[in-house]
Design a protein around this motif. Structure first.
Motif, PDB file in Angstrom:
ATOM      1  N   LEU A  66       0.831  -1.193   0.000  1.00 16.65           N
ATOM      2  CA  LEU A  66       0.000   0.000   0.000  1.00 16.65           C
ATOM      3  C   LEU A  66       0.870   1.249   0.000  1.00 16.65           C
ATOM      4  CD1 LEU A  66      -2.821  -0.917   2.550  1.00 16.65           C
ATOM      5  CD2 LEU A  66      -2.905  -0.985   0.071  1.00 16.65           C
ATOM      6  N   LYS A  67       0.502   2.211  -0.846  1.00 12.76           N
ATOM      7  CA  LYS A  67       1.160   3.507  -0.815  1.00 12.76           C
ATOM      8  C   LYS A  67       0.647   4.283   0.402  1.00 12.76           C
ATOM      9  CE  LYS A  67       2.683   2.677  -5.072  1.00 12.76           C
ATOM     10  NZ  LYS A  67       1.943   1.476  -5.400  1.00 12.76           N
ATOM     11  N   ASN A  68       1.320   5.386   0.723  1.00 12.60           N
ATOM     12  CA  ASN A  68       0.898   6.137   1.902  1.00 12.60           C
ATOM     13  C   ASN A  68      -0.439   6.840   1.698  1.00 12.60           C
ATOM     14  OD1 ASN A  68       1.823   8.034   0.063  1.00 12.60           O
ATOM     15  ND2 ASN A  68       2.791   9.333   1.607  1.00 12.60           N
ATOM     16  N   TYR A  69      -0.928   6.914   0.454  1.00  5.85           N
ATOM     17  CA  TYR A  69      -2.232   7.517   0.201  1.00  5.85           C
ATOM     18  C   TYR A  69      -3.330   6.459  -0.006  1.00  5.85           C
ATOM     19  CZ  TYR A  69      -0.830   6.556  -4.640  1.00  5.85           C
ATOM     20  OH  TYR A  69      -0.412   5.952  -5.790  1.00  5.85           O
ATOM     21  N   VAL A 268      -7.565  10.351   2.911  1.00  6.44           N
ATOM     22  CA  VAL A 268      -8.626  10.198   1.901  1.00  6.44           C
ATOM     23  C   VAL A 268      -8.806   8.703   1.671  1.00  6.44           C
ATOM     24  CG1 VAL A 268      -9.415  10.789  -0.402  1.00  6.44           C
ATOM     25  CG2 VAL A 268      -7.894  12.347   0.832  1.00  6.44           C
ATOM     26  N   PRO A 269      -9.842   8.079   2.266  1.00  4.07           N
ATOM     27  CA  PRO A 269     -10.008   6.625   2.158  1.00  4.07           C
ATOM     28  C   PRO A 269     -10.661   6.209   0.842  1.00  4.07           C
ATOM     29  CG  PRO A 269     -11.720   7.532   3.560  1.00  4.07           C
ATOM     30  CD  PRO A 269     -10.864   8.699   3.135  1.00  4.07           C
ATOM     31  N   SER A 270      -9.910   6.313  -0.246  1.00  6.98           N
ATOM     32  CA  SER A 270     -10.434   5.932  -1.561  1.00  6.98           C
ATOM     33  C   SER A 270     -10.451   4.412  -1.684  1.00  6.98           C
ATOM     34  CB  SER A 270      -9.580   6.529  -2.676  1.00  6.98           C
ATOM     35  OG  SER A 270      -9.600   7.936  -2.621  1.00  6.98           O
ATOM     36  N   VAL A 271     -11.588   3.860  -2.078  1.00  6.58           N
ATOM     37  CA  VAL A 271     -11.726   2.414  -2.233  1.00  6.58           C
ATOM     38  C   VAL A 271     -12.364   2.136  -3.591  1.00  6.58           C
ATOM     39  CG1 VAL A 271     -11.956   2.022   0.253  1.00  6.58           C
ATOM     40  CG2 VAL A 271     -14.010   2.381  -1.107  1.00  6.58           C
ATOM     41  N   GLU A 512       1.108   9.474  -8.782  1.00 10.39           N
ATOM     42  CA  GLU A 512       1.544   8.879  -7.517  1.00 10.39           C
ATOM     43  C   GLU A 512       2.321   9.890  -6.678  1.00 10.39           C
ATOM     44  OE1 GLU A 512       4.709   5.500  -6.036  1.00 10.39           O
ATOM     45  OE2 GLU A 512       3.607   5.153  -7.891  1.00 10.39           O
ATOM     46  N   ILE A 513       3.192  10.671  -7.330  1.00 10.90           N
ATOM     47  CA  ILE A 513       3.954  11.688  -6.607  1.00 10.90           C
ATOM     48  C   ILE A 513       3.017  12.737  -6.016  1.00 10.90           C
ATOM     49  CG2 ILE A 513       5.595  13.595  -6.929  1.00 10.90           C
ATOM     50  CD1 ILE A 513       7.027  11.817  -8.996  1.00 10.90           C
ATOM     51  N   MET A 514       2.028  13.152  -6.800  1.00  7.22           N
ATOM     52  CA  MET A 514       1.059  14.141  -6.336  1.00  7.22           C
ATOM     53  C   MET A 514       0.329  13.658  -5.089  1.00  7.22           C
ATOM     54  SD  MET A 514      -0.721  17.057  -7.401  1.00  7.22           S
ATOM     55  CE  MET A 514      -0.820  17.677  -5.735  1.00  7.22           C
ATOM     56  N   LEU A 515      -0.223  12.455  -5.170  1.00  5.01           N
ATOM     57  CA  LEU A 515      -0.986  11.910  -4.046  1.00  5.01           C
ATOM     58  C   LEU A 515      -0.099  11.575  -2.859  1.00  5.01           C
ATOM     59  CD1 LEU A 515      -3.438   9.554  -5.987  1.00  5.01           C
ATOM     60  CD2 LEU A 515      -3.947  11.778  -4.976  1.00  5.01           C
ATOM     61  N   SER A 516       1.076  11.034  -3.138  1.00 13.86           N
ATOM     62  CA  SER A 516       1.977  10.632  -2.062  1.00 13.86           C
ATOM     63  C   SER A 516       2.482  11.836  -1.276  1.00 13.86           C
ATOM     64  CB  SER A 516       3.161   9.850  -2.645  1.00 13.86           C
ATOM     65  OG  SER A 516       4.027   9.426  -1.621  1.00 13.86           O
ATOM     66  N   ASP A 517       2.871  12.885  -1.985  1.00 13.85           N
ATOM     67  CA  ASP A 517       3.375  14.070  -1.293  1.00 13.85           C
ATOM     68  C   ASP A 517       2.262  14.751  -0.503  1.00 13.85           C
ATOM     69  OD1 ASP A 517       5.638  16.122  -1.004  1.00 13.85           O
ATOM     70  OD2 ASP A 517       3.973  17.350  -1.712  1.00 13.85           O
ATOM     71  N   THR A 518       1.066  14.782  -1.054  1.00 12.67           N
ATOM     72  CA  THR A 518      -0.051  15.390  -0.334  1.00 12.67           C
ATOM     73  C   THR A 518      -0.373  14.605   0.932  1.00 12.67           C
ATOM     74  OG1 THR A 518      -0.967  16.110  -2.455  1.00 12.67           O
ATOM     75  CG2 THR A 518      -2.412  16.231  -0.539  1.00 12.67           C
ATOM     76  N   ALA A 519      -0.400  13.280   0.814  1.00 15.43           N
ATOM     77  CA  ALA A 519      -0.665  12.438   1.982  1.00 15.43           C
ATOM     78  C   ALA A 519       0.411  12.629   3.042  1.00 15.43           C
ATOM     79  CB  ALA A 519      -0.750  10.972   1.567  1.00 15.43           C
ATOM     80  N   GLN A 520       1.658  12.721   2.610  1.00 12.81           N
ATOM     81  CA  GLN A 520       2.751  12.946   3.549  1.00 12.81           C
ATOM     82  C   GLN A 520       2.617  14.319   4.213  1.00 12.81           C
ATOM     83  OE1 GLN A 520       6.616  12.298   1.857  1.00 12.81           O
ATOM     84  NE2 GLN A 520       7.715  12.932   3.685  1.00 12.81           N
ATOM     85  N   GLY A 521       2.153  15.295   3.446  1.00  9.45           N
ATOM     86  CA  GLY A 521       1.925  16.625   4.002  1.00  9.45           C
ATOM     87  C   GLY A 521       0.878  16.623   5.088  1.00  9.45           C
ATOM     88  N   PHE A 522      -0.207  15.851   4.881  1.00 15.96           N
ATOM     89  CA  PHE A 522      -1.232  15.723   5.929  1.00 15.96           C
ATOM     90  C   PHE A 522      -0.641  15.046   7.167  1.00 15.96           C
ATOM     91  CE2 PHE A 522      -4.497  16.295   2.550  1.00 15.96           C
ATOM     92  CZ  PHE A 522      -5.248  17.270   3.189  1.00 15.96           C
TER      93      PHE A 522
END
Length: 535
Positions: A66-69, A268-271, A512-522
Motif C-alpha cells: 500500500l502507498k501512503n495515500y 482520503v479513504p479511496s476504495v 503517484e507523486i502528487m498523491l503521495s506528497d499530499t498524503a505525507q503533508g497531511f
C-alpha cells in the motif's frame, strides 16, 4: 515529446527527482494499473486490491504494498455479509451459551459491536437483555399452536368460528398469545410498509420482546421474508462504522474499511468496489483524492448553494445611499442616478455627486475612519469571486475532460482494431491504448480535486510545492491525451506504441507523486487551510 526524441530525453522524462532514480516500464507496472483483479473481487488493498491467498507473495515482491495515500479494505457481496453476521452470531451464542436468534438480537441492539456487547453482558446480563428485547432463560422457540376456547384480543374472533373449532395461534416467550392471522398481518405491515426489521416487537402493548428471525419465517410468505432478510442485511451495514454500501447503481456490494472517523481530516479513504466503482469510504462521494472529506463537503456546498450568487451581487451591485435600492452599474460612467428616488451619487465612493464637480478623481480621499471604503469592499468582493471562478473553472474543465476522455473508449477500440489490421501487433499488445485512456481518466479526476484542495490552501511555500506537482501532472496528462487523439499512421505504429506506453507510465508516476506528497503533508501537518476541518 516528439517522434525525434532521443533516448536521453525519454530517460529524462522518466526521471524522478525525489528518489534520484530512473523508472522504466517494468519497474512501474503496478503504478500504471496492472494490479487489477481478473475476477473483479477486491479483498485487500488500495485501488486495485490483492487476494488474501496472494497477499504474502505480493508483499515479498514489493509490487502491491500500500502507498501512503492508499487504505486497506475488503469488498463484500451479500453472501459475504451474511457469512460475517453468522460468524459474529455463532461467536456470541457459544460464548454466552444462548440461542443464536437471541445472540443476533443482542448484536443488532448494539450495532454489531461485539466488544461492547461482551462488556455490557458481563456487567449486567439481565439489564442488557431487557433493553434489547430478549427474554431471559427461555430455551423454547415459539411455535404455532391450535387452541380451543380461545378468542383473539385483536380481531375478537374465537376458535368456535373456525372450521373444526380450533384456531391457529402464536405466542412468544412472554406468553402474549394472538391468532396467527393477526400476527401475520401485523408483522407483514411492519416489514412491507414501515421497513422495520431489527425491532419487530410483540403485539402486546408495552411489551418490548423482539420477534426473532425464525418466528418471522413461521408467519410470513417467502417474498416478505426475503424483504425482511434484505432489510436486516441493510441495517447490518448501515449500523456499522466500518462498512459502507457501494453507491454505484444496482450494486449490492459493501466495502469494509477500518479507518477511524477522526482520521478523515487527514486521510482520503479511496476504495474501489469489485463492480469497478471507485468512491470515498468516508463520505460515499466519488473518489476525491487528494482533497480530504471536510474540504470536499465545503466545496460541493459552495458550488451548489447560492453563496456565489450573493458574491456576484456584492461584486457587481451596490445599494443607493439614500433609499437602499439595489443598483447594477450598466455603463462606464461613475455618475449614478437612482431610478427610484432620483438621488445622484458616485459609484466609486457612494458619496453625493454634487460634491465631486470636476474633481471626482479625489473621491478616494474620504476619511477612512468614516466607515468601510466602498471601493475597497467592491474590489475585495470582486477578487473573491474571481478567485473562486479561477479554481471552479479548472475543476469543472477536468470533470468535463474526464467525461470526454471516457468517450475515447469506443474510438480507442476502433484504433486498436485498425492497429491489428495494419501491423503485426496482437490484440494483447494493442491494449496499451486502453490502459492509457484509463490512466488519463483517472488522473483527470485527481486533477479535478486538486483544485478543490488548492482553493482552501493558505498561501505559503508548501502551497507552491503543491501547485508545482499539480502543474507537472497536468502537463503530462495533456501530452498523453494529445497522443491518444492523434490519428494512427501505419508506418509509425511501433514508435507510437513506445511513446504512449512510456507516457502512460510517466503520467501514472506523476499522479503517484502528487498523491503521495499530499498524503505525507497531511501526516506531517504542513498543510494550512483557510477553513476549519470539522466533521
Amino acid at each position: 515529446m516528439d517522434e525525434d526524441s532521443d533516448p536521453s530525453e525519454l530517460e529524462a522524462a522518466l526521471y524522478d527527482d525525489d528518489d534520484d532514480e530512473v523508472f522504466d516500464a517494468d519497474d512501474l507496472d503496478a503504478v500504471a494499473g496492472e494490479d487489477d483483479d481478473e475476477d473483479g473481487e477486491v479483498d485487500i488493498g488500495g485501488v486495485g486490491g490483492i487476494d488474501d491467498d496472494d497477499a504474502f507473495t505480493h508483499d515479498i515482491a514489493g509490487k502491491n504494498r500500500l502507498k501512503n495515500y492508499e487504505v486497506e479494505y475488503t469488498c463484500l457481496s451479500i453472501e459475504g455479509l451474511q457469512q460475517q453476521q453468522k460468524k459474529d452470531v455463532d461467536h456470541i451464542a457459544s460464548m454466552f451459551e444462548i440461542k443464536d436468534t437471541d445472540a443476533a438480537i443482542l448484536l443488532r441492539h448494539l450495532n454489531w459491536n461485539k466488544e461492547r456487547l461482551i462488556e455490557k453482558y458481563m456487567d449486567n446480563e439481565a439489564s442488557l437483555k431487557v433493553q434489547a428485547g430478549v427474554l431471559d432463560d427461555h430455551p423454547k422457540r415459539p411455535k404455532i399452536h391450535k387452541r380451543k376456547d380461545f378468542t383473539c384480543s385483536v380481531c375478537f374472533l374465537s376458535a368456535e368460528d373456525e372450521d373444526g373449532g380450533e384456531m391457529e395461534t402464536l405466542a412468544l416467550g412472554c406468553d402474549h398469545r394472538f391468532c396467527k392471522d393477526c400476527y401475520q398481518h401485523y408483522v407483514e405491515q411492519k416489514i412491507r410498509e414501515e421497513g422495520e426489521s431489527r425491532r419487530v416487537q410483540c403485539m402486546q402493548e408495552k411489551c418490548k420482546l423482539v420477534i426473532d428471525e425464525k418466528t418471522i419465517q413461521l408467519l410470513v410468505s417467502s417474498p416478505i421474508y426475503e424483504r425482511y432478510m434484505t432489510l436486516l442485511n441493510r441495517t447490518y451495514v448501515d449500523d456499522s462504522s466500518v462498512l459502507r454500501w457501494c453507491p454505484a447503481p444496482n450494486c449490492e456490494n459493501a466495502v469494509e474499511c477500518h479507518i477511524s472517523h477522526k482520521k478523515f481530516k487527514t486521510i482520503v479513504p479511496s476504495v474501489r468496489c469489485s463492480c469497478g466503482h471507485a468512491f470515498c469510504f468516508g463520505c460515499s462521494e466519488q473518489a476525491h483524492g487528494p482533497a480530504v472529506c471536510p474540504l470536499v463537503k465545503e466545496w460541493l456546498k459552495k458550488c451548489k448553494d447560492d453563496s456565489e450568487t450573493a458574491n456576484w451581487i456584492s461584486a457587481n451591485t451596490k445599494e443607493c445611499p439614500k433609499c437602499n435600492s439595489t443598483i447594477e452599474k450598466n455603463g462606464g460612467c461613475n455618475h449614478m442616478t437612482c431610478r427610484k428616488c432620483r438621488y445622484e451619487w458616485c459609484w466609486i465612493c457612494a458619496g453625493p455627486w454634487s460634491d465631486h464637480g470636476n474633481s471626482w478623481y479625489n473621491c478616494n480621499r474620504y476619511d477612512e475612519k468614516a466607515g468601510v471604503n466602498a471601493r475597497d469592499a467592491q474590489a475585495k468582493s470582486r477578487a473573491q469571486l474571481e478567485r473562486y471562478l479561477h479554481f471552479f473553472n479548472r475543476f469543472a474543465n477536468h470533470e468535463q475532460s474526464a467525461r470526454l476522455d471516457r468517450d475515447l473508449y469506443s474510438r480507442t477500440e476502433k484504433k486498436m482494431e485498425r492497429m491489428q489490421q495494419t501491423s503485426d501487433l496482437t490484440w494483447i499488445e494493442v491494449q496499451f491504448l486502453k490502459k492509457a485512456v484509463d490512466t488519463v481518466t483517472e488522473c483527470r479526476m485527481t486533477l479535478k480535486w486538486t483544485y478543490c484542495m488548492a482553493y482552501y490552501l493558505e498561501r505559503n511555500n508548501m502551497t507552491d510545492l503543491f501547485e508545482d506537482n499539480q502543474r507537472d501532472l497536468e502537463r503530462a496528462v495533456e501530452e498523453l491525451s494529445e497522443q491518444l487523439e492523434s490519428e494512427i499512421d501505419p508506418t509509425t505504429i511501433t514508435t507510437l506504441r513506445q511513446k504512449v506506453t512510456d507516457l502512460t507510465v510517466y503520467v501514472a508516476r506523476r499522479r503517484e507523486i502528487m498523491l503521495s506528497d499530499t498524503a505525507q503533508g497531511f501526516e506531517e501537518g504542513r498543510w494550512e487551510f483557510n477553513v476549519g476541518l470539522g466533521l
